[in-house]
Design a protein around this motif. Structure first.
Motif, PDB file in Angstrom:
ATOM      1  N   SER A  60       0.929  -1.290   0.152  1.00  0.00           N
ATOM      2  CA  SER A  60      -0.042  -0.015  -0.039  1.00  0.00           C
ATOM      3  C   SER A  60       0.819   1.197  -0.220  1.00  0.00           C
ATOM      4  O   SER A  60       2.128   1.122  -0.065  1.00  0.00           O
ATOM      5  CB  SER A  60      -0.832   0.164   1.316  1.00  0.00           C
ATOM      6  OG  SER A  60      -1.697  -1.198   1.382  1.00  0.00           O
ATOM      7  N   ILE A  63      -1.645   6.214  -2.163  1.00  0.00           N
ATOM      8  CA  ILE A  63      -2.295   7.224  -1.970  1.00  0.00           C
ATOM      9  C   ILE A  63      -1.870   8.203  -0.852  1.00  0.00           C
ATOM     10  O   ILE A  63      -1.779   9.348  -1.064  1.00  0.00           O
ATOM     11  CB  ILE A  63      -3.871   6.946  -1.355  1.00  0.00           C
ATOM     12  CG1 ILE A  63      -4.706   6.240  -2.693  1.00  0.00           C
ATOM     13  CG2 ILE A  63      -4.800   7.992  -0.938  1.00  0.00           C
ATOM     14  CD1 ILE A  63      -5.915   5.716  -2.403  1.00  0.00           C
ATOM     15  N   ASN A 144       0.254  -3.816  -6.174  1.00  0.00           N
ATOM     16  CA  ASN A 144      -0.709  -2.833  -5.507  1.00  0.00           C
ATOM     17  C   ASN A 144      -2.294  -2.898  -6.564  1.00  0.00           C
ATOM     18  O   ASN A 144      -1.949  -3.173  -7.603  1.00  0.00           O
ATOM     19  CB  ASN A 144      -0.316  -1.381  -5.293  1.00  0.00           C
ATOM     20  CG  ASN A 144      -1.010  -0.602  -4.380  1.00  0.00           C
ATOM     21  OD1 ASN A 144      -1.797  -1.203  -3.812  1.00  0.00           O
ATOM     22  ND2 ASN A 144      -0.689   0.824  -4.316  1.00  0.00           N
ATOM     23  N   ASP A 147      -5.337   1.936  -8.225  1.00  0.00           N
ATOM     24  CA  ASP A 147      -6.205   2.867  -7.821  1.00  0.00           C
ATOM     25  C   ASP A 147      -6.473   3.877  -8.604  1.00  0.00           C
ATOM     26  O   ASP A 147      -7.538   4.370  -8.749  1.00  0.00           O
ATOM     27  CB  ASP A 147      -5.565   3.388  -6.417  1.00  0.00           C
ATOM     28  CG  ASP A 147      -5.515   2.614  -5.419  1.00  0.00           C
ATOM     29  OD1 ASP A 147      -6.504   1.659  -4.990  1.00  0.00           O
ATOM     30  OD2 ASP A 147      -4.402   2.139  -5.036  1.00  0.00           O
ATOM     31  N   ASN A 159      -6.151  -3.610   0.344  1.00  0.00           N
ATOM     32  CA  ASN A 159      -4.957  -4.443   0.171  1.00  0.00           C
ATOM     33  C   ASN A 159      -4.887  -5.855   0.709  1.00  0.00           C
ATOM     34  O   ASN A 159      -4.463  -6.776   0.448  1.00  0.00           O
ATOM     35  CB  ASN A 159      -3.740  -3.511   0.160  1.00  0.00           C
ATOM     36  CG  ASN A 159      -3.449  -2.838  -1.434  1.00  0.00           C
ATOM     37  OD1 ASN A 159      -4.188  -2.945  -1.965  1.00  0.00           O
ATOM     38  ND2 ASN A 159      -2.360  -2.320  -1.075  1.00  0.00           N
TER      39      ASN A 159
HETATM   40  N1  GLU Z   1      -3.943   0.949  -2.542  1.00  0.00           N
HETATM   41  C1  GLU Z   1      -3.879   1.759  -1.667  1.00  0.00           C
HETATM   42  C2  GLU Z   1      -2.774   2.562  -1.747  1.00  0.00           C
HETATM   43  O1  GLU Z   1      -1.743   2.036  -2.334  1.00  0.00           O
HETATM   44  C3  GLU Z   1      -3.851   1.272  -0.338  1.00  0.00           C
HETATM   45  C4  GLU Z   1      -5.198   0.292   0.346  1.00  0.00           C
HETATM   46  C5  GLU Z   1      -4.981  -0.359   1.310  1.00  0.00           C
HETATM   47  O2  GLU Z   1      -3.919  -0.235   1.990  1.00  0.00           O
HETATM   48  O3  GLU Z   1      -5.794  -1.369   1.707  1.00  0.00           O
HETATM   49  O4  GLU Z   1      -2.753   3.663  -1.395  1.00  0.00           O
END
Ligand code: GLU
Length: 368
Positions: A60, A63, A144, A147, A159
């Motif tokens: 993750s 974001i 990942n 998103d 995730n």
């Molecule tokens: N895919 C999101 C990210 O990379 C995080 C989702 C998660 O941690 O569950 O920010």
């Protein structure tokens, strides 16, 4: 039943099995990827690889890094802004993994997936082929969710769920869910070291993630752990900042919460039917049909009382028993309209149409 819980296994026996790990997935949450975390994990990955094990990272952090890079005041709520943050952050995230893994002599390989990639069997096989080739080439896949293009309806959830779907994809035997919690805690906030019956644990937390689409937090982790154990992986939920956590878990130290793999794991295809596909509707079964499903027999129209939802041939449907409890899932052979027409009936020559073949059916675990 589709795979018994690992009853009869003692905690120490189960811990000892972790040292047999050949293919490990490490899932790391956003909150744990700050400061020198990438370097620490890269050193851990190096050590795992030196022990002749393969590693897949589910990372993750896109974001969170994107929010910083774009100078936003906090995590946006709007989906467009979240996607923008993910796009800006994903490249930073990969740079951090590359910068950390490369001095360890390891090649990071970015793999971005959406739920739609895995909801199609042919695309799932492609993803599987790519991951297999990357592992054979000695690279470290860093997975990942994509998103930037995944809107709400096609998201994995989080995730933890993504990692659980990667287990059958790469045939992992251990999944390590690392975050900012020590493990599953009891009512006195003490760590539970070993959960023998995850089906029961998952049911306790089911209210918080009924659709199985997680939204972070412990309920989602337990649901993900449940799915991964059914795919044949031992799962450990542990604190990402505990020093040398990966090596220690694989050495069998009593850290985090261990959920042992089920004895009879589901095949990758059955796991996919049960947990990756989203049911498009339901077949409401009478008692006889639900007993037949329990024995892994096909669903015949004569035992179906009714139909919910709108589905097409080949879609996944829930199989719901007379107590209104979902007892299984399967790929339906008729559309909702045709299934509704056929249900409760026999054909003129006395046969009953097969709505779900036993080959396409998965019985969900009952209370264990
Ligand atoms: N895919 C999101 C990210 O990379 C995080 C989702 C998660 O941690 O569950 O920010």
């Amino acid at each position: 039943m589709m795979g018994a819980d690992a009853l009869g296994t003692s905690a120490s026996e189960a811990r000892a099995r972790l040292s047999k790990c050949r293919r490990l997935i490490i899932k790391i949450g956003s909150k744990s990827l700050t400061g020198d975390a990438w370097e620490r994990f890269a050193a851990e990955v190096r050590a795992v690889r030196d022990a002749k094990r393969e590693v897949v990272i589910v990372s993750s952090g896109a974001i969170a890094l994107g929010v910083q890079r774009l100078g936003l005041r906090g995590r946006p709520k709007d989906i467009g802004w979240l996607q923008a943050a993910a796009a800006a952050g994903q490249s930073s995230l990969m740079r951090k993994w590359e910068d950390a893994l490369s001095p360890q002599g390891l090649v990071a390989a970015q793999v971005l997936l959406t739920h739609a990639d895995l909801a199609d069997r042919a695309r799932t096989n492609n993803a599987q082929g790519a991951l297999q080739a990357l592992l054979e080439a000695g690279a470290v896949p860093v997975i990942n969710e994509n998103d930037a293009v995944a809107v709400e309806e096609i998201k994995f959830g989080d995730n933890d769920q993504l990692a659980s779907m990667v287990v059958p994809l790469v045939g992992a035997d251990v999944l390590l869910l690392l975050s900012d919690v020590e493990g599953l805690l009891d009512e006195r906030s003490e760590r539970i070291p070993f959960v023998r019956s995850i089906a029961r644990e998952a049911r306790k937390h089911a209210g918080a993630s009924t659709s199985g689409v997680g939204t972070g937090g412990m309920a989602s982790k337990i649901e993900a752990a449940h799915r991964a154990t059914l795919a044949g992986a031992h799962v450990v939920i542990a604190h990402a900042r505990a020093p040398g956590i990966v090596a220690k878990v694989l050495e069998g130290h009593d850290l985090g919460t261990l959920f042992p793999a089920v004895v009879q794991r589901l095949s990758a295809r059955k796991h996919w039917i049960a947990f990756t596909l989203r049911p498009r509707g339901a077949l409401l079964l009478d008692r006889g049909a639900s007993e037949a499903v329990g024995k892994n027999r096909s669903v015949l129209a004569v035992g179906v009382l009714g139909v919910r939802g709108s589905f097409q041939p080949g879609d996944s449907v829930s199989l719901v028993g007379p107590d209104n409890v979902e007892i299984g899932r399967g790929l339906v052979r008729l559309s909702a309209v045709d299934a509704a027409r056929a249900c409760g009936r026999r054909t003129d020559d006395g046969r009953s149409e097969e709505l779900v073949s036993r080959d396409d059916l998965v019985v969900l675990p009952s209370e264990a």
